[in-house]
Design a protein around this motif. Sequence first.
Motif, PDB file in Angstrom:
ATOM      1  N   LEU A   1      34.790  50.713  46.049  1.00 35.89           N
ATOM      2  CA  LEU A   1      35.123  49.282  45.967  1.00 35.89           C
ATOM      3  C   LEU A   1      33.876  48.421  46.128  1.00 35.89           C
ATOM      4  CD1 LEU A   1      38.477  49.073  47.983  1.00 35.89           C
ATOM      5  CD2 LEU A   1      38.167  49.045  45.503  1.00 35.89           C
ATOM      6  N   SER A   2      32.972  48.858  46.994  1.00 36.35           N
ATOM      7  CA  SER A   2      31.695  48.156  47.123  1.00 36.35           C
ATOM      8  C   SER A   2      30.953  48.165  45.800  1.00 36.35           C
ATOM      9  CB  SER A   2      30.845  48.828  48.210  1.00 36.35           C
ATOM     10  OG  SER A   2      29.536  48.290  48.238  1.00 36.35           O
ATOM     11  N   GLY A   3      30.967  49.317  45.135  1.00 39.73           N
ATOM     12  CA  GLY A   3      30.322  49.407  43.834  1.00 39.73           C
ATOM     13  C   GLY A   3      30.986  48.530  42.793  1.00 39.73           C
ATOM     14  N   VAL A   4      32.322  48.440  42.830  1.00 38.58           N
ATOM     15  CA  VAL A   4      33.041  47.577  41.886  1.00 38.58           C
ATOM     16  C   VAL A   4      32.597  46.129  42.045  1.00 38.58           C
ATOM     17  CG1 VAL A   4      35.298  46.601  41.326  1.00 38.58           C
ATOM     18  CG2 VAL A   4      35.062  49.070  41.634  1.00 38.58           C
ATOM     19  N   LEU A   5      32.556  45.641  43.276  1.00 34.69           N
ATOM     20  CA  LEU A   5      32.170  44.249  43.519  1.00 34.69           C
ATOM     21  C   LEU A   5      30.755  43.974  43.023  1.00 34.69           C
ATOM     22  CD1 LEU A   5      33.649  43.677  47.101  1.00 34.69           C
ATOM     23  CD2 LEU A   5      34.412  42.605  44.980  1.00 34.69           C
ATOM     24  N   CYS A   6      29.841  44.920  43.271  1.00 39.28           N
ATOM     25  CA  CYS A   6      28.448  44.704  42.864  1.00 39.28           C
ATOM     26  C   CYS A   6      28.279  44.823  41.352  1.00 39.28           C
ATOM     27  CB  CYS A   6      27.545  45.716  43.573  1.00 39.28           C
ATOM     28  SG  CYS A   6      27.452  45.510  45.372  1.00 39.28           S
TER      29      CYS A   6
ATOM     30  N   VAL B   1      43.975  43.637  46.666  1.00 35.40           N
ATOM     31  CA  VAL B   1      43.363  42.305  46.703  1.00 35.40           C
ATOM     32  C   VAL B   1      42.199  42.212  45.719  1.00 35.40           C
ATOM     33  CG1 VAL B   1      42.011  40.729  48.144  1.00 35.40           C
ATOM     34  CG2 VAL B   1      44.087  41.768  49.056  1.00 35.40           C
ATOM     35  N   ILE B   2      41.337  43.214  45.713  1.00 37.51           N
ATOM     36  CA  ILE B   2      40.184  43.166  44.801  1.00 37.51           C
ATOM     37  C   ILE B   2      40.640  43.268  43.353  1.00 37.51           C
ATOM     38  CG2 ILE B   2      38.102  44.403  44.081  1.00 37.51           C
ATOM     39  CD1 ILE B   2      37.555  45.064  46.957  1.00 37.51           C
ATOM     40  N   TRP B   3      41.616  44.130  43.082  1.00 35.75           N
ATOM     41  CA  TRP B   3      42.127  44.216  41.705  1.00 35.75           C
ATOM     42  C   TRP B   3      42.713  42.877  41.258  1.00 35.75           C
ATOM     43  CZ3 TRP B   3      46.979  43.313  39.739  1.00 35.75           C
ATOM     44  CH2 TRP B   3      47.158  43.619  38.375  1.00 35.75           C
ATOM     45  N   PHE B   4      43.538  42.280  42.099  1.00 34.81           N
ATOM     46  CA  PHE B   4      44.155  41.002  41.740  1.00 34.81           C
ATOM     47  C   PHE B   4      43.091  39.924  41.583  1.00 34.81           C
ATOM     48  CE2 PHE B   4      46.152  36.929  42.676  1.00 34.81           C
ATOM     49  CZ  PHE B   4      47.285  36.985  41.878  1.00 34.81           C
ATOM     50  N   GLY B   5      42.135  39.910  42.507  1.00 37.05           N
ATOM     51  CA  GLY B   5      41.094  38.893  42.437  1.00 37.05           C
ATOM     52  C   GLY B   5      40.245  39.005  41.181  1.00 37.05           C
ATOM     53  N   LEU B   6      39.904  40.231  40.784  1.00 38.75           N
ATOM     54  CA  LEU B   6      39.039  40.416  39.620  1.00 38.75           C
ATOM     55  C   LEU B   6      39.738  40.127  38.301  1.00 38.75           C
ATOM     56  CD1 LEU B   6      36.975  43.653  40.460  1.00 38.75           C
ATOM     57  CD2 LEU B   6      36.109  41.321  40.233  1.00 38.75           C
ATOM     58  N   PHE B   7      41.017  40.468  38.203  1.00 37.54           N
ATOM     59  CA  PHE B   7      41.685  40.411  36.898  1.00 37.54           C
ATOM     60  C   PHE B   7      42.789  39.361  36.793  1.00 37.54           C
ATOM     61  CE2 PHE B   7      40.128  44.796  37.392  1.00 37.54           C
ATOM     62  CZ  PHE B   7      39.276  44.837  36.293  1.00 37.54           C
ATOM     63  N   ARG B   8      43.060  38.651  37.878  1.00 33.80           N
ATOM     64  CA  ARG B   8      44.145  37.669  37.816  1.00 33.80           C
ATOM     65  C   ARG B   8      43.750  36.300  38.366  1.00 33.80           C
ATOM     66  NH1 ARG B   8      45.587  41.031  34.970  1.00 33.80           N
ATOM     67  NH2 ARG B   8      47.621  42.063  34.783  1.00 33.80           N
ATOM     68  N   THR B   9      42.480  36.086  38.679  1.00 35.95           N
ATOM     69  CA  THR B   9      42.070  34.796  39.218  1.00 35.95           C
ATOM     70  C   THR B   9      40.838  34.271  38.486  1.00 35.95           C
ATOM     71  OG1 THR B   9      40.560  35.710  40.900  1.00 35.95           O
ATOM     72  CG2 THR B   9      42.903  35.487  41.507  1.00 35.95           C
ATOM     73  N   ARG B  10      40.589  32.984  38.628  1.00 38.21           N
ATOM     74  CA  ARG B  10      39.406  32.378  38.017  1.00 38.21           C
ATOM     75  C   ARG B  10      38.137  32.926  38.658  1.00 38.21           C
ATOM     76  NH1 ARG B  10      38.987  26.014  36.879  1.00 38.21           N
ATOM     77  NH2 ARG B  10      40.686  26.703  35.510  1.00 38.21           N
TER      78      ARG B  10
END
Length: 431
Positions: free
Chosen positions: A145-150, A283-292
Motif C-alpha cells: 500500500l505504501s508503494g501504491v501511494l508513492c 479507504v485507499i482504493w476508494f480514495g484513488l478511484f472514487r474521489t477527486r
Amino acid sequence: MSVTAKLSPSIAADRVAIRSWRTPIMFGVLAVFAVVVFVLLGPDGHATFRLSQDGDAWQVPNLVVPAKIFGIVVAVGALALAARSYQQMKNEGRISKWVTMTFAVLFVMGLLVWIIGGTNTQNITLVGLFTGAMLITTPLVFGSLSGVLCERSGVVNIAIEGQLLAGAFTASLVSSITHNAFAGLFAAAVAGMFVSFLLAVFSIKYVVNQIIVGVVLNVLISGLTGFLFEKIMKTKVDGVTIFNQPTQLPNLPIPVLSEIPVIGPTLFRQSIIGYFMLVLIVVIWFGLFRTRWGLRIRAVGEHPKAADTVGINVNRTRFLNVIAGGAVAGVGGAYFTLVAVSSFSKDMTGGLGFIALAALIFGRWNPIGAALAALLFGVAGNLQSILSLAGTPIDGQFLAMLPYALTILAVSGFVGKSRAPAADGEPYIKG
C-alpha cells in the motif's frame, strides 16, 4: 470546465485493449499440464481439509476431496476455460476477468489437492494455513500500500524495506521505554515518515535517481538499526535487555464474526494493526478511484504536465504521498515487534519490503490487487513450512518460488497487461 473533466480523458487513455495470444497459449499449456499431472499422474488418495479447530464454537466437518476425481474436474474446467479465452480473444480482442480469475482459482485448488493427496498425512488445517499466512501477509500489505501511494503519484519507492525495518525498530524501542504499545505504534509511523522524507527530498527536490536513493536508504537503515541494536537494545540492566522488551498489542476477536469457520480466525481475530490494514485497503482504493483527490494523484503519476496546466502542484502532491506512504509502511513494520514477535532483531524484515514491491506489481498498482497478491505470497510462504513436514511430492523450494514465477508472468503480460503509471520514476521539473 472542471479539473475532473479535463483530466478524465488523459487518465482513461491507458485502458486501450491490446490483442495478445499469450494468455490463451498459457492457459492451454496449463490445461495440458493439469491433464497430465492431475489426472494421468495424480495420486489415488484423498485430500482432507480441516475447516475448524478444536476450540471453535462452530464445528464444521472436514472437507474430504478425492484427489483423482477432483483432478479430472480441474482438467476439464481448465480445458474449457482455455478454449473460452481463445474464443474471446479471437472475437472480442480481450479476455474477461472472470475467465482469468476462475482459471487461476481452479488451477491453484487443483494443485493444492494434488500436493496434499500425495502426502503421507493427506490433510491440512485451512485455519492454520491462513492464520499463519497473515503473519507474513500483514506487513506485506502495508508495504505494498505504501508503494501504491508513492508510485501512483510518480515516485518509485524502493525504500519499503527500510521503512518497514525502521518502523519495527522504533516501535520496539519506544514501546519498551514507555511500556505503551500505542506509543510504539505512533513512533513507528513517524520513523517510516522520516525515511520517506529523505526519499522525497532527494528524489523530488534534488532530482536524484529514485531507485538509487531507495537502495541507499535501505542500506542506511539496515546499518543504522543494526548499530543501535548492538549499542542500545543489547544493553542489560540487572541481566534484562530493558530496551528490547516491547509491550504487545493484544488480539481483539470480534464476537460472532470471529467464530465463522476459516474466515473468522483469519480476519476477525486480529490486533488493531490487522483491522487497520483491512480498513486501509478499502479507504485507499476508494480514495484513488472514487474521489477527486485520487484523480489528481493519478493525473500526477500519469501526465504531470497536464496536471500542472490545470493548477495541480505536482511536486507537492508527490511529496505528500511519499510521506503518507512512509507512515503506512512504518505501521506495517510495527507489526513485527508489537504483534508477530516479542522483540527486535537485526534485519528482521528479511527482505519483505522487496516482496511487497513484487506484490505491488502483481496487483497492478491497485490496492485491492496488491493486497490479494500479498495474501498469495503469505499463503505460499506458510504452505511451504507446513508441507515441508508432510512429505510432499514436490520440493518445498518450488512452492517458495511459485509466487515469484507468477509475478514474472504478470509483469511480462502473460496474465494481462501490467503497466506502471506512465510518469513513474520520472522527476518533474516545472517549465
